[in-house]
Design an enzyme around this catalytic site. Structure first.
Site, PDB file in Angstrom:
ATOM      1  N   GLY A 177       0.830  -1.201   0.000  1.00 34.34           N
ATOM      2  CA  GLY A 177       0.000   0.000   0.000  1.00 34.34           C
ATOM      3  C   GLY A 177       0.855   1.237   0.000  1.00 34.34           C
ATOM      4  N   THR A 179       3.040  10.141   1.650  1.00 34.27           N
ATOM      5  CA  THR A 179       4.496  10.307   1.651  1.00 34.27           C
ATOM      6  C   THR A 179       5.252   9.031   1.320  1.00 34.27           C
ATOM      7  OG1 THR A 179       4.222  11.985   3.374  1.00 34.27           O
ATOM      8  CG2 THR A 179       6.448  11.140   3.028  1.00 34.27           C
ATOM      9  N   VAL A 225       4.739   1.168   1.060  1.00 31.12           N
ATOM     10  CA  VAL A 225       5.118   0.036   1.902  1.00 31.12           C
ATOM     11  C   VAL A 225       5.065  -1.238   1.073  1.00 31.12           C
ATOM     12  CG1 VAL A 225       4.618  -1.262   4.010  1.00 31.12           C
ATOM     13  CG2 VAL A 225       4.159   1.200   3.921  1.00 31.12           C
ATOM     14  N   ASP A 251      -1.467  12.334  13.243  1.00 30.67           N
ATOM     15  CA  ASP A 251      -2.330  11.696  12.240  1.00 30.67           C
ATOM     16  C   ASP A 251      -2.889  10.415  12.850  1.00 30.67           C
ATOM     17  OD1 ASP A 251      -3.676  11.103   9.934  1.00 30.67           O
ATOM     18  OD2 ASP A 251      -1.922  10.420   8.821  1.00 30.67           O
TER      19      ASP A 251
END
Length: 465
Positions: free
Chosen positions: A108, A112, A115, A241
């Site tokens: 995914g 930024t 992975v 976040d």
């Protein structure tokens, strides 16, 4: 070169499909893995922090150079505060391990980073994090400055910040950093890959379908993590976040996996009016301390986010009736921020104690006397009997404190005929019981105990056995 070209195509192609966008970071990762061993001075493995000490090339636009300097200063401050983190990670994986990794597949990506999953040459798998060259952060930077390599370097500093935090912060609720690799060549770009513990995405919809005990475990694990972050070696840390997507499951345990937006600084203030903690639906006034910091703002920000994203959905549904008032108190106190993280942890531990000890069970009529107990036998299940939520989708498998509680559960189910106390136990040490609606025969099983409702038909059948 291939990575830069791929990023260029992404900038031109706002109409790229999701599959095409996914391929870009995958190619970049594969290209990195195909690199030969890096010359001395170009690459580094775990534990080295040299990337923060390189100055941005002079050819970059002034605005981008200033942003790079600021991130480099922030990274240096964090490295100084982290202290011995580099030594702790020195024995981890490095560029050599990365170059020998195989079976790379993208899992995914976000604004930024991208992975991927990779298999290590010596066995085992890791998650690889690197800068997403076609991600929103890099694209916006390129639109402002027109310097793709410099913009990827700017994004790389966020990944280096995350690596530095993971080196210093050690907790069961934080993914483990297994190593890192970076290539800080003479050009503007800084290529960084972090090698992390591999987990699976947190699926809230699936969690809502699991037994209450498992959902309570997730919430308790989160509270313990937030307690650690409030009292961490780097001071109180806020997860800016804070979303379920920032967490993964590793062997059934909740872990935060994204730390690049974590803040180790509490908001500066001159007066109390500077310290209002705002959320979309609530605002909380906080105090400005004599040190000029909004007192407890990081801790309270984490706690309210835990309430609105986790506690509200996972705590109350299908909880044992006797525990619901305590859970309601937790929800109200965290939703109003009347509790801090210390009080919240104590409240969760009280619920856990009551649940594990069986003290939560209200006084009720003894129902086990209405059942015949047969040790060394189990029943062969007849027609399917299902309940929700169950530890098995194929039947009705529930956590119990004792056979007496299982009898009460069976009595509350219209079609329950018998139950078996199994040898399987949950994370709290409680046994699992299988509830059945009918049976056709008794089968020898030295590890089992079967409880069958007393009735004329079942009694006659047992007497013939």
């Amino acid at each position: 070169m291939a990575a830069a070209a791929a990023a260029g195509r992404a900038r031109r192609g706002a109409r790229l499909s999701a599959a095409a966008l996914l391929a870009l970071p995958a190619l970049a990762l594969l290209a990195l893995l195909a690199l030969p061993a890096m010359p001395a001075g170009r690459g580094a493995g775990a534990g080295e922090a040299q990337p923060g000490r390189f100055s941005p090339p002079l050819l970059l636009p002034p605005g981008l150079r200033e942003e790079l300097r600021q991130r480099r200063r922030d990274l240096r401050r964090l490295e100084a505060a982290a202290g011995g983190g580099e030594a702790a990670a020195a024995a981890g994986l490095g560029c050599g391990d990365l170059s020998r990794a195989t079976a790379v597949s993208v899992l995914g990506w976000g604004f930024t980073k991208v992975v991927a999953r990779a298999a290590l040459a010596g066995g085992g798998t890791v998650a690889l994090k690197s800068v997403h060259g076609a991600g929103r952060e890099v694209r916006r930077c390129v639109q402002r400055y027109g310097a793709p390599a410099g913009c990827r370097r700017l994004a790389a500093y966020k990944l280096l910040k995350e690596v530095t935090l993971l080196q210093r912060l050690q907790h069961p609720g934080i993914v483990k950093l297994h190593g890192q690799c970076y290539d800080n060549g003479g050009d503007a770009e800084l290529r960084v890959t972090a090698m992390l513990e591999l987990g699976s995405p947190l699926e809230m919809i699936q969690l809502l379908q699991t037994p209450w005990e498992e959902r309570f475990k997730i919430c308790l694990s989160l509270v313990k993590l937030l307690f650690y972050l409030a009292h961490s070696p780097l001071g109180s840390i806020a997860l800016l976040d804070f979303q379920p997507r920032q967490f993964v499951m590793v062997d059934g345990n909740l872990k935060v996996t994204d730390m690049d937006d974590a803040s180790t600084e509490e908001l500066s203030c001159k007066e109390d009016n500077d310290c209002t903690l705002n959320f979309p639906t609530r605002s909380f006034p906080l105090k400005c301390s004599v040190a000029g910091k909004c007192e407890g703002i990081n801790e309270k920000k984490n706690l309210f986010n835990a309430y609105r994203y986790f506690f509200t959905y996972l705590l109350p549904h299908s909880a044992p009736p006797a525990l619901r008032p305590l859970l309601s108190d937790i929800l109200n106190a965290t939703g109003d921020l009347r509790y801090g993280i210390n009080e919240t942890l104590r409240a969760f531990e009280k619920v856990l104690h009551l649940y594990k000890s069986g003290l939560y069970l209200q006084k009720r009529p003894l129902l086990l006397k209405d059942y015949i107990s047969l040790k060394g036998f189990r029943t062969v299940e007849g027609e399917g009997h299902k309940c929700w939520p169950s530890y098995s989708h194929l039947g009705c498998l529930l956590s119990i404190h004792s056979a007496e509680e299982a009898a009460a559960i069976c009595n509350s189910q219209l079609h329950c005929h018998s139950f078996i106390v199994t040898q399987h136990r949950t994370w709290t040490g409680r046994p699992l019981a299988s509830f059945q609606s009918s049976w056709t025969d008794l089968v020898p099983d030295t590890n089992a105990v079967v409880y069958i409702k007393r009735s004329a038909s079942s009694g006659e059948r047992l007497e013939r056995q």
